[in-house]
Design a protein around this motif. Structure first.
Motif, PDB file in Angstrom:
ATOM      1  N   GLU A   6       8.831   1.546   4.570  1.00 59.09           N
ATOM      2  CA  GLU A   6       8.785   1.027   3.208  1.00 59.09           C
ATOM      3  C   GLU A   6       9.875   1.649   2.345  1.00 59.09           C
ATOM      4  N   ILE A   7      10.090   1.030   1.175  1.00 61.64           N
ATOM      5  CA  ILE A   7      11.176   1.433   0.276  1.00 61.64           C
ATOM      6  C   ILE A   7      10.632   1.688  -1.120  1.00 61.64           C
ATOM      7  N   ALA A   8      11.069   2.776  -1.727  1.00 58.36           N
ATOM      8  CA  ALA A   8      10.827   3.043  -3.145  1.00 58.36           C
ATOM      9  C   ALA A   8      12.150   2.856  -3.881  1.00 58.36           C
ATOM     10  N   LEU A  47      24.433   4.005 -15.939  1.00 56.32           N
ATOM     11  CA  LEU A  47      23.359   3.408 -15.145  1.00 56.32           C
ATOM     12  C   LEU A  47      23.374   4.029 -13.753  1.00 56.32           C
ATOM     13  N   VAL A  48      22.204   4.481 -13.302  1.00 52.26           N
ATOM     14  CA  VAL A  48      22.044   5.021 -11.957  1.00 52.26           C
ATOM     15  C   VAL A  48      20.858   4.313 -11.314  1.00 52.26           C
ATOM     16  N   GLU A  49      21.056   3.761 -10.100  1.00 49.69           N
ATOM     17  CA  GLU A  49      19.964   3.076  -9.421  1.00 49.69           C
ATOM     18  C   GLU A  49      20.165   3.144  -7.920  1.00 49.69           C
ATOM     19  N   GLY A  50      19.077   2.858  -7.165  1.00 48.64           N
ATOM     20  CA  GLY A  50      19.183   2.892  -5.718  1.00 48.64           C
ATOM     21  C   GLY A  50      17.811   2.754  -5.075  1.00 48.64           C
ATOM     22  N   GLN A  51      17.765   3.029  -3.770  1.00 51.09           N
ATOM     23  CA  GLN A  51      16.544   2.889  -2.993  1.00 51.09           C
ATOM     24  C   GLN A  51      16.295   4.160  -2.166  1.00 51.09           C
ATOM     25  N   ILE A  52      15.030   4.330  -1.788  1.00 54.54           N
ATOM     26  CA  ILE A  52      14.642   5.436  -0.912  1.00 54.54           C
ATOM     27  C   ILE A  52      13.839   4.840   0.233  1.00 54.54           C
ATOM     28  N   THR A  84      12.222  15.249   3.093  1.00 53.82           N
ATOM     29  CA  THR A  84      12.195  15.164   4.552  1.00 53.82           C
ATOM     30  C   THR A  84      11.589  13.829   4.984  1.00 53.82           C
ATOM     31  N   GLY A  85      12.255  13.140   5.906  1.00 53.08           N
ATOM     32  CA  GLY A  85      11.780  11.836   6.372  1.00 53.08           C
ATOM     33  C   GLY A  85      12.172  10.686   5.469  1.00 53.08           C
ATOM     34  N   LEU A  86      12.895  10.960   4.395  1.00 53.24           N
ATOM     35  CA  LEU A  86      13.326   9.921   3.458  1.00 53.24           C
ATOM     36  C   LEU A  86      14.848   9.836   3.444  1.00 53.24           C
ATOM     37  N   GLN A  87      15.342   8.648   3.116  1.00 51.48           N
ATOM     38  CA  GLN A  87      16.795   8.432   3.119  1.00 51.48           C
ATOM     39  C   GLN A  87      17.212   7.622   1.892  1.00 51.48           C
ATOM     40  N   VAL A  90       9.559   4.770  -7.821  1.00 56.60           N
ATOM     41  CA  VAL A  90       8.286   4.066  -7.685  1.00 56.60           C
ATOM     42  C   VAL A  90       8.330   3.233  -6.405  1.00 56.60           C
ATOM     43  N   PRO A  91       7.197   3.187  -5.681  1.00 53.31           N
ATOM     44  CA  PRO A  91       5.944   3.922  -5.888  1.00 53.31           C
ATOM     45  C   PRO A  91       6.099   5.397  -5.477  1.00 53.31           C
ATOM     46  N   PRO A  92       5.119   6.239  -5.814  1.00 55.22           N
ATOM     47  CA  PRO A  92       5.232   7.664  -5.495  1.00 55.22           C
ATOM     48  C   PRO A  92       4.973   7.990  -4.027  1.00 55.22           C
TER      49      PRO A  92
END
Length: 219
Positions: free
Chosen positions: A194-196, A148-153, A127-130, A186-188
């Protein structure tokens, strides 16, 4: 010294001087029996002067109660400590259920209805993350095919958010699940805006045609 009537076993107390070194004849005030009392407690009858003694009174019940009373505060203290420990355990269980309710619901989904009933609704994982800029590709690694799997949150809310683990599901023909695993971003924890990031490489991906990524909420 304490003497005992040989007839009725009534006990008497008297000073050693009352018997004397030679002993003397005594009478039991309880049953009237007479006997010769010597310093060595020998019950040999001799004629002569008779001395009458009265029974030794039993210990007062008040004294017994007084003797027991010092233990009472200790017992009360132990009882209070026991109750205090019991209450502390209940508080700890309640706190764990409140603070860790997301984990409880993940392990046992019906618990979500209970939390909602008591006014503590549980937010779904993520919730609150995309998720954004997510991509997957098959590549050769050490001479073998790998995925390979990668991306951003991105935190799109107005508060700091814990970033849950991601569950990756590899799908085959007719979108049938082949395997799944989790990835730790990362980060947790991230602040608003901000982006993880996350990145993972899995070997042995034969038959994988599609990848599905969801928030797992295992943190």
């Amino acid at each position: 010294m304490i003497i005992t009537c040989p007839a009725c076993a009534t006990r008497y107390t008297l000073a050693d001087s009352a018997v004397g070194p030679q002993g003397r004849k005594v009478r039991c005030a309880q049953c009237g029996h007479m006997w010769w009392q010597s310093p060595e407690d020998e019950s040999v009858f001799h004629p002569g002067e008779v001395t009458e003694f009265h029974p030794v009174p039993p210990p007062s019940s008040k004294k017994k109660e007084a003797a027991k009373s010092p233990a009472a505060p200790g017992a009360r203290r132990r009882a209070l400590v026991g109750w205090g420990a019991f209450v502390a355990v209940l508080v700890a269980i309640a706190a764990a259920g409140y603070l860790g309710r997301a984990t409880v619901v993940r392990l046992w989904p019906p618990a979500a209805l209970f939390y909602e009933t008591v006014g503590l609704p549980v937010e779904p994982p993520g919730t609150g993350l995309q998720l954004q800029n997510v991509r997957s590709e098959q590549k050769a690694e050490d001479g073998r095919a790998a995925l390979l799997v990668e991306g951003q949150i991105l935190n799109v809310s107005e508060t700091a958010r814990m970033v849950p683990a991601l569950r990756v599901t590899a799908l085959g023909v007719d979108r049938q699940p082949l395997r799944n695993w989790t990835v730790e971003p990362v980060p947790p924890q991230i602040l608003p805006g901000e982006i993880a990031t996350f990145r993972d490489v899995q070997p042995d991906v034969a038959g994988v045609l599609e990848v599905m990524i969801t928030f797992d909420g295992g943190r």
